[in-house]
Design a protein around this motif. Structure first.
Motif, PDB file in Angstrom:
ATOM      1  N   PHE A 191     -25.253 -51.531  28.591  1.00  0.00           N
ATOM      2  CA  PHE A 191     -25.078 -50.214  27.908  1.00  0.00           C
ATOM      3  C   PHE A 191     -24.744 -50.302  26.262  1.00  0.00           C
ATOM      4  CE2 PHE A 191     -21.473 -51.074  30.358  1.00  0.00           C
ATOM      5  CZ  PHE A 191     -20.182 -50.612  29.370  1.00  0.00           C
ATOM      6  N   PHE A 319     -23.860 -43.263  27.233  1.00  0.00           N
ATOM      7  CA  PHE A 319     -22.777 -43.457  28.189  1.00  0.00           C
ATOM      8  C   PHE A 319     -22.674 -42.390  29.244  1.00  0.00           C
ATOM      9  CE2 PHE A 319     -21.155 -44.880  24.106  1.00  0.00           C
ATOM     10  CZ  PHE A 319     -20.786 -46.213  24.445  1.00  0.00           C
ATOM     11  N   VAL A 322     -22.087 -44.181  32.540  1.00  0.00           N
ATOM     12  CA  VAL A 322     -21.105 -45.361  32.513  1.00  0.00           C
ATOM     13  C   VAL A 322     -19.779 -44.721  32.862  1.00  0.00           C
ATOM     14  CG1 VAL A 322     -19.738 -46.822  30.814  1.00  0.00           C
ATOM     15  CG2 VAL A 322     -22.123 -46.549  30.596  1.00  0.00           C
ATOM     16  N   THR A 326     -16.367 -49.377  34.307  1.00  0.00           N
ATOM     17  CA  THR A 326     -17.529 -49.925  33.670  1.00  0.00           C
ATOM     18  C   THR A 326     -17.342 -50.174  32.311  1.00  0.00           C
ATOM     19  OG1 THR A 326     -18.802 -48.816  35.468  1.00  0.00           O
ATOM     20  CG2 THR A 326     -19.931 -49.940  33.577  1.00  0.00           C
ATOM     21  N   LEU A 327     -16.912 -49.130  31.611  1.00  0.00           N
ATOM     22  CA  LEU A 327     -16.614 -49.351  30.029  1.00  0.00           C
ATOM     23  C   LEU A 327     -15.624 -50.362  29.891  1.00  0.00           C
ATOM     24  CD1 LEU A 327     -17.193 -48.206  27.182  1.00  0.00           C
ATOM     25  CD2 LEU A 327     -15.322 -46.637  27.614  1.00  0.00           C
TER      26      LEU A 327
END
Ligand code: ZN
Length: 493
Positions: A191, A319, A322, A326-327
């Motif tokens: 991402f 995003f 996300v 995960t970020l």
């Protein structure tokens, strides 16, 4: 003492005028203006050199031999005046002017060579830059190793042998950690390469800068090939960043990093502004401030949690799928790569150790500039386990050597070490740091840094500042403890 301060102000004024021209050269100057600009900078360097070496300074310093300083600031003022006078007066003026003119041209040649991925067009400039470095060391004088003379310009008092004793075990540990992580399941980061239009990145960068406390009434943000921070005056601290539509983190962490440098300069006590004390005390401490904001706070789980809603508002398509974890994992992904400024926290110092090893070999004479691209590949293989195909991904990637900044790179790794040690004390003093960061609330850590570090400017040398703030000498164990804790959680190593 007042006369000495007046003399320092003259020098500071000229230096800041020179900084305006350099900032312009990196941001908005048209390409064909380079020759006149080199003349301007060379002429100013000569003027600064004259001001730094006027006999009145020597006479004032002599008078101060018998003076007992009233406080730490006066003591530091005289100490720095002696140091700067000694450093300036060892160089003949013609040498300073000639070198400055050459370095401005060299920087221009590097930018073109990097773009064209062509080492040979830059090689004669680089050979001359290393010649200048050797001559600088001879003029300055040194014990044990010419590198000590150069290193002292950026990290006063630091020695090559001390760095080796830090970097050898650190490099071994980091290379081992990279290997351990490589054997584990990798984290998702796709991402971060989705399309993020540059105009929105710019707005987000400004918002993040404001979040950490950067004051746009005393600074501004522009775009350059290589992000940097520069002080054009006590109330004019500028930062730059770079944008890549498909590299979300490139701009984000550049603004936080440069913002960290900017906050240091913005936080120096105004009373110090006209003197040599009105700036950061060493480049290692400066880098601790940028790396602390960028990584130790900026890449923390708490700050991620705080920023995700802002990222989602700005880039909903990027995003939307996300979550916080995960970020956090994505922006902390560890993967050996070629470009230092984009390296993760684990591999970053390995990039610095690589340059340190090459600089030592070049100064000792065991390595020649013409063999540098090959030597780079070997070091990269040894430390990072990867080999760059292109010189723009290797020896030409950084601006420093083109400016003659040799002995400068180690301060980047020192910044990581000082930063981790400072963070440990900051966390003790601000028990709810994570709770605040989760709200994107940065006033408390900024106040802590201002009080303990920024406000003092150059009053305390790096080692003494470290002891005052943390109660002990620089200790690389804190950085290793920090990495172990963080990456065992992310990768299960
Ligand atoms: Zn920096």
């Amino acid at each position: 003492m007042n006369e000495l301060i007046r003399k320092q102000k003259d020098i500071r004024l000229l230096q800041s005028i020179s900084a305006v021209l350099e900032w312009d050269q990196e941001t908005y100057m048209p390409g064909k203006a380079i020759d006149w600009r080199s003349e301007q900078l060379a002429w100013l360097a000569g003027q600064i050199h004259q001001k730094e070496t006027v006999p009145e300074i020597a006479a004032l310093l002599k008078k101060l031999d018998d003076y007992s300083p009233a406080d730490d600031r006066e003591e530091a003022l005289v100490r720095l005046a002696r140091r700067e006078y000694r450093i300036a007066s060892v160089f003949p003026e013609e040498y300073v002017v000639e070198k400055t003119r050459h370095l401005s041209q060299s920087q221009n040649a590097w930018a073109k060579a990097r773009q064209a991925d062509d080492f040979n067009s830059f090689r004669p400039f680089l050979e001359k830059n290393f010649d200048y470095a050797r001559r600088d060391a001879e003029y300055l004088g040194y014990e044990d190793h010419p590198y000590n003379a150069l290193l002292d310009l950026y990290e006063p008092g630091m020695k090559a042998a001390e760095l080796k004793s830090l970097f050898d075990p650190l490099g071994e540990y980091l290379a081992g950690l990279v290997r351990r992580i490589g054997e584990k399941e990798q984290v998702r980061s796709d991402f971060l390469n989705r399309s993020c239009p540059v105009d929105k990145q710019e707005a987000l960068g400004k918002e993040i800068l404001q979040t950490i406390g950067y004051d746009f009434e005393r600074g501004r943000l522009d775009a350059t090939a290589h992000p940097f921070t520069t002080e054009l005056g006590p109330r004019d601290i500028r930062v730059t960043t770079r944008y890549d539509e498909f590299e979300f983190t490139s701009n984000l962490f550049s603004v936080i990093h440069e913002g960290g440098h900017g906050l240091y300069e913005m936080g120096v006590d105004e009373d110090l502004a006209e003197t040599f004390l009105g700036q950061g005390t060493s480049l290692g401490i400066h880098e601790s401030q940028s790396r602390l904001w960028e990584n130790l706070l900026g890449r923390s789980r708490a700050f991620c949690d705080g920023c995700l809603p802002l990222f989602r508002d700005t880039f909903p398509d990027v995003f939307g799928d996300v979550d916080e974890e995960t970020l956090y994992r994505g922006i902390n992904r560890v993967k050996p790569s070629f470009i230092r400024v984009e390296a993760d926290e684990v591999t970053y110092s390995l990039h610095v150790i690589l340059r340190f090893n090459l600089e030592l070999a070049l100064l000792e004479g065991g390595l020649e500039v013409k063999d540098l691209p090959e030597a780079w590949k070997e070091e990269s293989k040894k430390l990072l386990g990867i080999v760059p195909e292109k010189v723009s991904q290797g020896v030409l990637q950084d601006v420093h050597w083109s400016f003659g900044l040799i002995g400068y790179f180690p301060t980047y790794a020192l910044g990581n070490l000082y930063g981790a040690q400072f963070l440990r004390t900051m966390k003790r003093d601000i028990p709810d740091l994570d709770g605040l960061l989760r709200q994107r609330e940065c006033a408390a850590p900024l106040d802590w840094l201002r009080k303990n570090i920024h406000s003092h400017g150059s009053v305390y040398p790096a080692g003494e500042l470290c002891r005052r703030v943390t109660g002990e000498d620089l200790n690389y164990r804190y950085f290793i403890d920090y990495l172990e804790e963080k990456y065992s959680r992310i990768y299960g190593v």
